[in-house]
Design a protein around this motif. Structure first.
Motif, PDB file in Angstrom:
ATOM      1  N   MET A 159       0.805  -1.223   0.000  1.00  0.00           N
ATOM      2  CA  MET A 159       0.000   0.000   0.000  1.00  0.00           C
ATOM      3  C   MET A 159       0.837   1.272   0.000  1.00  0.00           C
ATOM      4  O   MET A 159       0.401   2.307  -0.488  1.00  0.00           O
ATOM      5  CB  MET A 159      -0.925   0.024   1.227  1.00  0.00           C
ATOM      6  CG  MET A 159      -2.039  -0.996   1.205  1.00  0.00           C
ATOM      7  SD  MET A 159      -3.232  -0.727   2.537  1.00  0.00           S
ATOM      8  CE  MET A 159      -2.226  -1.055   3.974  1.00  0.00           C
ATOM      9  N   TYR A 160       2.037   1.184   0.570  1.00  0.00           N
ATOM     10  CA  TYR A 160       2.877   2.369   0.710  1.00  0.00           C
ATOM     11  C   TYR A 160       4.216   2.153   0.022  1.00  0.00           C
ATOM     12  O   TYR A 160       4.864   1.116   0.225  1.00  0.00           O
ATOM     13  CB  TYR A 160       3.122   2.684   2.186  1.00  0.00           C
ATOM     14  CG  TYR A 160       1.880   3.028   2.960  1.00  0.00           C
ATOM     15  CD1 TYR A 160       1.415   4.334   3.032  1.00  0.00           C
ATOM     16  CD2 TYR A 160       1.170   2.047   3.651  1.00  0.00           C
ATOM     17  CE1 TYR A 160       0.273   4.655   3.758  1.00  0.00           C
ATOM     18  CE2 TYR A 160       0.031   2.353   4.376  1.00  0.00           C
ATOM     19  CZ  TYR A 160      -0.409   3.664   4.427  1.00  0.00           C
ATOM     20  OH  TYR A 160      -1.541   3.970   5.142  1.00  0.00           O
ATOM     21  N   LYS A 161       4.634   3.124  -0.760  1.00  0.00           N
ATOM     22  CA  LYS A 161       5.974   3.081  -1.333  1.00  0.00           C
ATOM     23  C   LYS A 161       6.991   3.381  -0.239  1.00  0.00           C
ATOM     24  O   LYS A 161       6.646   3.936   0.811  1.00  0.00           O
ATOM     25  CB  LYS A 161       6.067   4.077  -2.482  1.00  0.00           C
ATOM     26  CG  LYS A 161       5.203   3.671  -3.668  1.00  0.00           C
ATOM     27  CD  LYS A 161       5.404   4.579  -4.866  1.00  0.00           C
ATOM     28  CE  LYS A 161       4.567   4.082  -6.050  1.00  0.00           C
ATOM     29  NZ  LYS A 161       4.732   4.928  -7.251  1.00  0.00           N
ATOM     30  N   PRO A 162       8.274   3.007  -0.463  1.00  0.00           N
ATOM     31  CA  PRO A 162       9.258   3.097   0.620  1.00  0.00           C
ATOM     32  C   PRO A 162       9.294   4.437   1.338  1.00  0.00           C
ATOM     33  O   PRO A 162       9.392   4.492   2.560  1.00  0.00           O
ATOM     34  CB  PRO A 162      10.576   2.815  -0.109  1.00  0.00           C
ATOM     35  CG  PRO A 162      10.191   1.919  -1.225  1.00  0.00           C
ATOM     36  CD  PRO A 162       8.832   2.399  -1.674  1.00  0.00           C
ATOM     37  N   VAL A 163       9.196   5.531   0.604  1.00  0.00           N
ATOM     38  CA  VAL A 163       9.305   6.848   1.234  1.00  0.00           C
ATOM     39  C   VAL A 163       8.123   7.145   2.155  1.00  0.00           C
ATOM     40  O   VAL A 163       8.198   8.007   3.034  1.00  0.00           O
ATOM     41  CB  VAL A 163       9.424   7.943   0.143  1.00  0.00           C
ATOM     42  CG1 VAL A 163       8.106   8.124  -0.593  1.00  0.00           C
ATOM     43  CG2 VAL A 163       9.903   9.255   0.746  1.00  0.00           C
ATOM     44  N   GLN A 164       7.010   6.409   1.992  1.00  0.00           N
ATOM     45  CA  GLN A 164       5.797   6.668   2.776  1.00  0.00           C
ATOM     46  C   GLN A 164       5.583   5.659   3.901  1.00  0.00           C
ATOM     47  O   GLN A 164       4.630   5.777   4.665  1.00  0.00           O
ATOM     48  CB  GLN A 164       4.564   6.618   1.855  1.00  0.00           C
ATOM     49  CG  GLN A 164       4.621   7.578   0.677  1.00  0.00           C
ATOM     50  CD  GLN A 164       3.511   7.300  -0.327  1.00  0.00           C
ATOM     51  OE1 GLN A 164       3.138   6.158  -0.563  1.00  0.00           O
ATOM     52  NE2 GLN A 164       2.983   8.370  -0.917  1.00  0.00           N
ATOM     53  N   ARG A 165       6.443   4.672   4.019  1.00  0.00           N
ATOM     54  CA  ARG A 165       6.173   3.551   4.919  1.00  0.00           C
ATOM     55  C   ARG A 165       6.526   3.819   6.379  1.00  0.00           C
ATOM     56  O   ARG A 165       6.145   3.053   7.255  1.00  0.00           O
ATOM     57  CB  ARG A 165       6.941   2.315   4.464  1.00  0.00           C
ATOM     58  CG  ARG A 165       6.355   1.672   3.239  1.00  0.00           C
ATOM     59  CD  ARG A 165       7.169   0.483   2.791  1.00  0.00           C
ATOM     60  NE  ARG A 165       6.794   0.087   1.435  1.00  0.00           N
ATOM     61  CZ  ARG A 165       7.589  -0.555   0.607  1.00  0.00           C
ATOM     62  NH1 ARG A 165       8.807  -0.869   0.991  1.00  0.00           N
ATOM     63  NH2 ARG A 165       7.181  -0.872  -0.603  1.00  0.00           N
ATOM     64  N   GLY A 166       7.262   4.871   6.659  1.00  0.00           N
ATOM     65  CA  GLY A 166       7.785   5.077   8.008  1.00  0.00           C
ATOM     66  C   GLY A 166       6.727   5.038   9.086  1.00  0.00           C
ATOM     67  O   GLY A 166       6.774   4.196   9.995  1.00  0.00           O
TER      68      GLY A 166
END
Length: 504
Positions: free
Chosen positions: A183-190
């Motif tokens: 659901m989230y790309k790496p930059v948004q996963r935090g």
């Protein structure tokens, strides 16, 4: 965590079951293809871009993603809660079923053993039928078995039903990471990843508090009824609001909807062979041939087993030394919750101020895996400090506050070591090898954690509180160098691997 899902670092980089790596597909509703894409039979050839398709989970609205994360987090919390909610029930089980002390701990241990085995089936199954059916099916099955455990009047039945409940709940711990990655790309996963990772760690800290109160005031069966309340909450979230997130299945469905001919799914024999290789044979082989997998599994498993030893040891210590009631003993586990929250903050700060600062110094997506180990190196110090502190202040002439506070650095260090070393493992290997490495971790972690409580009381009664807890401290001290050695010599160790690893 700890299944084939961790192999999906980026869902958009997968080979989507033969549909093609090119996310833009030419789809014609009818007629015959031509070189210039002209209208044929009155039908216009259309272009389909999966990257911009609203059915792609990456493109879902923020609210829809948030509800999905809350749904899977509630199931993960429920699954981890089941490990320790019966930690204060052994005395009542002994009285009702006329069993020994060791036997009275079996309902706890068998549930934990099931958490080790459940993902072996649930992980591959989620890649065949989809994530959502596994989430819902496992939740319904676990709910029914929990209901049965509350009603049974047979000790053997209680053990069997607890095992089956854990087996059904277990896949949620394994496939949720893949769901977030989808659901989230790496930059948004935090933020979503941090929120999710914290929830299953809170379960073993909060559940003994709840279990102590309901066991003392209502009886041990209410531990199962309490679980059912959380089951109902999870069902109310996942059934109406849950959505499929596995990209290969969604892309295949979308392609069929648009009229595109998709390749057939792999044959059952091919899937069975892949299952045996990735989730059974290769994980066992990697345990003995890959230093990174073997040592990380040993370290994480021993510290998790120590945490689960507390479920038997804490009541023994605080009821004997400080004359705590069962309810007061349950409240002691809030120290674990505090430690987990502090560990989460440590991981976030290390990521922001240490790991991300390495990104400009290296080519894109080529930061060496060793830079994931900062939290583990810090946490490795907290583990022996907390254990030795607890060991030698758990006596009547020292306030109970001291051993309670000692549990905080242990829980902090445990979470830091686990998350950090898992990130290091995921960054070290590639493709399905990651799934095998994390499967090995899951099997050893929960396998050892289920075994330790069975002999914890005997160990404490024979060695005494001081030396029994010190023994656990010496184990953590012996394993302390693991993340430090990997940080310094990780690149050389990776180069000796039998599998493909990064060369940077």
């Amino acid at each position: 965590m700890g299944s084939a899902e961790l192999a999906e670092k980026d869902a958009d980089q997968q080979d989507l079951e033969g549909i093609g790596d090119d996310s833009t597909l030419s789809v014609q509703a009818g007629g015959t293809d031509t070189d210039d894409g002209a209208k044929l039979d009155g039908r216009q050839e259309t272009s389909w871009d999966w990257n911009t398709d609203p059915h792609n989970p990456y493109n879902w609205p923020t609210g829809k993603k948030a509800i999905q994360v809350c749904s899977i987090a509630s199931i993960a919390f429920l699954a981890s809660m089941g490990t320790s909610i019966m930690s204060t029930a052994p005395e009542q089980l002994r009285a009702e079923f006329d069993v020994t002390l060791t036997q009275s701990i079996l309902p706890l241990s068998l549930y934990v053993f099931a958490l080790a085995l459940g993902p072996v089936v649930g992980g591959p199954l989620s890649e065949t039928v989809g994530r959502l059916p596994v989430f819902i099916g496992g939740l319904i099955g676990g709910t029914l078995f929990t209901l049965g455990a509350g009603f049974t009047h047979s000790f053997a039945g209680l053990n069997i039903l607890r095992f089956l409940a854990g087996f059904c709940f277990a896949p949620s711990l394994a496939i949720s990471t893949g769901t977030i990655n989808e659901m989230y790309k790496p930059v948004q996963r935090g933020l979503p990843s941090t929120f999710f990772i914290l929830t299953p760690f809170l379960g073993p800290g909060i559940a003994p508090v709840i279990g102590a109160f309901v066991t003392h005031r209502k009886g041990w069966r209410w531990t199962q009824w309490t679980m059912l309340f959380f089951c109902a909450l999870s069902l109310l979230l996942i059934v109406p609001f849950g959505r499929e997130t596995f990209h290969p299945i969604l892309k295949r469905r979308r392609a069929e909807q648009l009229g595109h001919t998709v390749p057939r799914s792999p044959a059952l024999r091919e899937k069975a062979q892949e299952f045996l290789t990735i989730t059974i044979f290769r994980p066992l082989l990697m345990l003995v041939t890959e230093p990174i997998v073997g040592l990380v599994c040993l370290y994480v498993s021993c510290e998790f087993a120590t945490l689960f030893t507390f479920f038997a040891a804490v009541p023994y210590i605080f009821e004997r030394v400080y004359d705590f009631s069962s309810e007061q003993t349950g409240l002691v586990f809030l120290a674990v919750v505090i430690g987990c929250v502090l560990g989460t903050l440590t991981i976030i700060l290390c990521d922001i101020f240490l790991y991300r600062r390495q990104i400009p110094k290296h080519p894109p997506h080529m930061v060496p895996p060793e830079y994931r180990l900062y939290p583990a190196m810090l946490g490795s110090l907290g583990l022996p400090i907390g254990l030795f502190w607890m060991a030698w202040t758990s006596r009547s002439d020292v306030s109970w506050v001291s051993p309670v506070l000692a549990m905080i650095p242990f829980a902090w260090g445990n979470l830091c070591v686990f998350i950090s070393t898992m990130q290091f493992t995921v960054d070290t290997y590639t493709g399905s090898v990651i799934a095998s490495a994390t499967s090995a971790n899951s099997l050893t972690r929960y396998g050892l954690s289920g075994a330790f409580p069975l002999f914890a009381i005997q160990m404490y009664s024979k060695l005494g509180i001081n030396w029994a807890t010190s023994l656990l401290g010496f184990i953590s001290l012996a394993l302390l160098p693991v993340p430090w050695v990997f940080f310094k010599y990780g690149k050389k160790i990776r180069s000796l691997s039998h599998y493909e690893t990064p060369t940077y």
